[in-house]
Design a protein around this motif. Sequence first.
Motif, short mmCIF file in Angstrom:
data_model
loop_
_atom_site.label_atom_id
_atom_site.label_comp_id
_atom_site.label_asym_id
_atom_site.label_seq_id
_atom_site.Cartn_x
_atom_site.Cartn_y
_atom_site.Cartn_z
N GLY A 1 0.82 -1.20 0.00
CA GLY A 1 0.00 0.00 0.00
C GLY A 1 0.85 1.25 0.00
O GLY A 1 0.97 1.93 1.02
N LEU A 2 1.47 1.55 -1.13
CA LEU A 2 2.33 2.73 -1.20
C LEU A 2 1.53 3.96 -1.66
O LEU A 2 1.29 4.87 -0.89
CB LEU A 2 3.51 2.47 -2.13
CG LEU A 2 4.59 3.55 -2.15
CD1 LEU A 2 5.19 3.76 -0.78
CD2 LEU A 2 5.70 3.18 -3.15
N ALA A 3 1.11 3.96 -2.93
CA ALA A 3 0.36 5.10 -3.46
C ALA A 3 -0.93 4.62 -4.10
O ALA A 3 -1.06 3.45 -4.49
CB ALA A 3 1.20 5.87 -4.49
N GLY A 4 -1.88 5.54 -4.22
CA GLY A 4 -3.13 5.28 -4.93
C GLY A 4 -3.63 6.58 -5.53
O GLY A 4 -3.35 7.67 -5.01
N TYR A 5 -4.38 6.46 -6.63
CA TYR A 5 -4.87 7.63 -7.34
C TYR A 5 -6.34 7.44 -7.67
O TYR A 5 -6.78 6.33 -7.98
CB TYR A 5 -4.09 7.84 -8.65
CG TYR A 5 -2.59 7.83 -8.49
CD1 TYR A 5 -1.88 9.01 -8.32
CD2 TYR A 5 -1.87 6.63 -8.50
CE1 TYR A 5 -0.51 9.02 -8.17
CE2 TYR A 5 -0.49 6.62 -8.34
CZ TYR A 5 0.19 7.81 -8.18
OH TYR A 5 1.54 7.80 -8.03
N PHE A 6 -7.11 8.52 -7.61
CA PHE A 6 -8.47 8.44 -8.12
C PHE A 6 -8.94 9.81 -8.58
O PHE A 6 -8.43 10.86 -8.14
CB PHE A 6 -9.43 7.82 -7.10
CG PHE A 6 -9.77 8.68 -5.91
CD1 PHE A 6 -10.87 9.53 -5.92
CD2 PHE A 6 -9.00 8.60 -4.76
CE1 PHE A 6 -11.19 10.31 -4.81
CE2 PHE A 6 -9.32 9.37 -3.64
CZ PHE A 6 -10.42 10.22 -3.67
N TYR A 7 -9.91 9.78 -9.49
CA TYR A 7 -10.45 11.00 -10.09
C TYR A 7 -11.95 11.05 -9.87
O TYR A 7 -12.66 10.09 -10.16
CB TYR A 7 -10.12 11.05 -11.59
CG TYR A 7 -8.69 11.45 -11.85
CD1 TYR A 7 -8.38 12.72 -12.34
CD2 TYR A 7 -7.63 10.59 -11.55
CE1 TYR A 7 -7.06 13.11 -12.55
CE2 TYR A 7 -6.32 10.97 -11.75
CZ TYR A 7 -6.04 12.23 -12.25
OH TYR A 7 -4.73 12.63 -12.43
N SER A 8 -12.42 12.19 -9.35
CA SER A 8 -13.84 12.38 -9.07
C SER A 8 -14.11 13.86 -8.87
O SER A 8 -13.25 14.59 -8.36
CB SER A 8 -14.23 11.61 -7.80
OG SER A 8 -15.55 11.92 -7.40
N LYS A 9 -15.31 14.30 -9.25
CA LYS A 9 -15.74 15.66 -8.98
C LYS A 9 -16.70 15.73 -7.80
O LYS A 9 -17.13 16.82 -7.41
CB LYS A 9 -16.43 16.25 -10.23
CG LYS A 9 -15.51 16.53 -11.39
CD LYS A 9 -16.29 17.15 -12.54
CE LYS A 9 -15.40 17.45 -13.74
NZ LYS A 9 -16.19 18.02 -14.87
N ASP A 10 -17.01 14.60 -7.24
CA ASP A 10 -17.94 14.51 -6.10
C ASP A 10 -17.15 14.70 -4.81
O ASP A 10 -16.38 13.83 -4.41
CB ASP A 10 -18.63 13.14 -6.13
CG ASP A 10 -19.64 12.95 -5.01
OD1 ASP A 10 -19.55 13.65 -3.99
OD2 ASP A 10 -20.51 12.07 -5.15
N ILE A 11 -17.32 15.86 -4.16
CA ILE A 11 -16.48 16.19 -3.01
C ILE A 11 -16.69 15.22 -1.86
O ILE A 11 -15.73 14.89 -1.13
CB ILE A 11 -16.71 17.65 -2.55
CG1 ILE A 11 -15.65 18.08 -1.53
CG2 ILE A 11 -18.11 17.83 -2.00
CD1 ILE A 11 -14.26 18.11 -2.10
N SER A 12 -17.90 14.73 -1.66
CA SER A 12 -18.13 13.73 -0.61
C SER A 12 -17.37 12.45 -0.94
O SER A 12 -16.76 11.84 -0.05
CB SER A 12 -19.63 13.44 -0.48
OG SER A 12 -20.32 14.59 -0.03
N GLN A 13 -17.40 12.07 -2.19
CA GLN A 13 -16.68 10.87 -2.61
C GLN A 13 -15.17 11.05 -2.46
O GLN A 13 -14.46 10.11 -2.09
CB GLN A 13 -17.03 10.57 -4.07
CG GLN A 13 -16.48 9.25 -4.60
CD GLN A 13 -16.98 8.97 -6.00
OE1 GLN A 13 -16.78 9.75 -6.92
NE2 GLN A 13 -17.65 7.83 -6.16
#
Length: 511
Positions: free
Chosen positions: A437-449
Motif C-alpha cells: 500500500g504505497l500510493a493510490g490515485y483516483f479521479y472524481s468531482k464529487d467532493i463527498s466521494q
Amino acid sequence: MLASNISSQGRSLSSQLFSKRGLSLLRNQCFVDGEWRDAASGDRFEILNPVDRTVIGRVPDMGAADVSSAIDSAHVAFKNGPYSKTTAKERSDFLRNWYNLMNNHSEDLAQILTKENGKSLAESRAEIKYGNSFVEWFSEEARRINGEILQTPVAGRELLLLKEPAGVAALITPWNFPFAMITRKAGAALAAGCTCVIKPSEDTPLTALAMAELAAAAGFPRGTFNVVTTSPKNSALVGKELCENPKVRVMSFTGSTGVGKILYRQCASTMKRLSLELGGNAPFVVFDSADIDLAVSGAMASKFRNTGQACVSSNRFFIHDKIHDDFVAKFVARIKSEIKMGNGCTEGVTHGPLIKESQLNSVSELVNEALSKGAKLHCGGKALPDLGPLFFEATVLTDVTKEMKIYNTEIFGPVAVINKFSNEADVIKEANDTPVGLAGYFYSKDISQVFRVARKLEVGMVGVNEGAISCTEAAFGGVKESGIGREGSHHGIDDFVDIKYVCIGNLVDQK
C-alpha cells in the motif's frame, strides 16, 4: 580539483561517451574517509548503458571487509570527528553548499544519470531538480530539529526531551531514481547530524560517485559521506554487513519488498532504526463524475514516468463502465502521439529502455501470458529490438481477468492494465486487495466521494485528481508491506534522531 584522480584508462573510456563538462564529475573509485579508494581485492565491475549495453565505466567491486572499513570511518567521524561537533547552523551550511554545487552541475549530473539509467535527458533534468530540492529543504530543517520542555507532575523537577542524531546511517538506494533517492535520505541524515555510508545500485553507481565528489567540494568533513560500490556478486554480503554491523544505527532502504524483508530480519540482531520504502501496486480509479481528459493526463504522468519503472507508478487501472471506452480511446491516442522511445540523449525522445534484461523478460512474459488467455491489446505489446536490446512498447491491455498473472502484479514497466467497475464499494475492495500500500490515485468531482475514498484507500499516499504527487514538502511512504517510516517533509528527520528524556530533579526554589 574535481575529478583530479581519474585513471587514464577510465578517462579514455569515459571521454568517448560523455561531454567535456559531464566528464568532470566522473569517478572510477569509491569515496571512503575523504579519499578515493579501490577495493582491497582490486576487482572491478562494468557499468552498462541500457540503451545499447555498451560499457560506460568500471568501478570497484567492494566486499564486506571494504564496507566494514567505511563504516569504521563513518563511526569515527560521528563519535570523535569534526562532524560530531558541528552546530545545526554549520550542518545547514554544508548542505546548502552541497545544494549549490549540485544545482550548478545539474546538467553534468543529468548526463551521467541518463547514460547509466537510460531515461531521457528531460526526465533526468527533472530528477536532478527534484533531488536537489531535498538537500535545500533539509539544509533549512537542520535548524529546526527542536526538543521539548514538559510540564512536570512533581515540584522541583524540570523535564526535557532532546533530539539527538542516532549515529551512522547506512543508505541503500535503487537504480530507478539514483540521484533523488540519495538526496532524500542523505539530506535528512546529514541534517540530523548522522554520518552516512551509501551503497548505490550496481546498475547506477556513477551518479552516486559524482555526488560524493560534490559533497567533498562542499566541505563535509572526512568520514561523513562515504560511497561504496559493489557488484551483484558481493551485494548480498555487503548488505548483510551494513545490517549486522553494530556501529550502524540506522538502515534506510528503498527497493523491493522481498529484499526489504531480508534486510529487516538482518537488522534485528542489532535493533537498528529502520526506514524501508518498498514496493507498490498503485490503483488508479476513475469515477463516472471525473474529468476524463484530466484523468488521462494524470494516467500518462503516473504510468509512464521512467518508462513505468517507479514504485508509485499506477499499476491497476479501474475505470467506471460508463466512461471506460472513452477513457481507453483517449489514453491510447495520447500514448501514440506523445511517447517517443529511443536514446535518452537524442532530442525529442521522451522514454528510454528498461534497465536490464531480466526486467524486459518479466514484462514480456506478463504481457504474453495475458494475451494468450484472452486479454485485449490496444497498443504496444512487444519489445522493440530495432531501438535496442531493452526497449518495450508502451502497452494498454483490457479484458484482463484475475487468472492472469499481470492482474495483480507490480509490472514495473510501460504496461497499463485497465479494468471496468460499476460500484464504489467494489472498486475500493479491489484497490485494497493487495499486501502492499504505497500510493493510490483516483479521479472524481464529487467532493463527498473525494473524502470518503481518500480515507478508505489502504495506501500511504493518495493522489486525488492528480497523477504526480511527489514533492519535498510531503511525507513519502507506505503502509502494509510497502514499508516503514516516511521520507521528505519534516517527518523525514524522524528516522535519524533518537529522543532522549532528561529529568532534572531536586531543584530548590530560592524564594
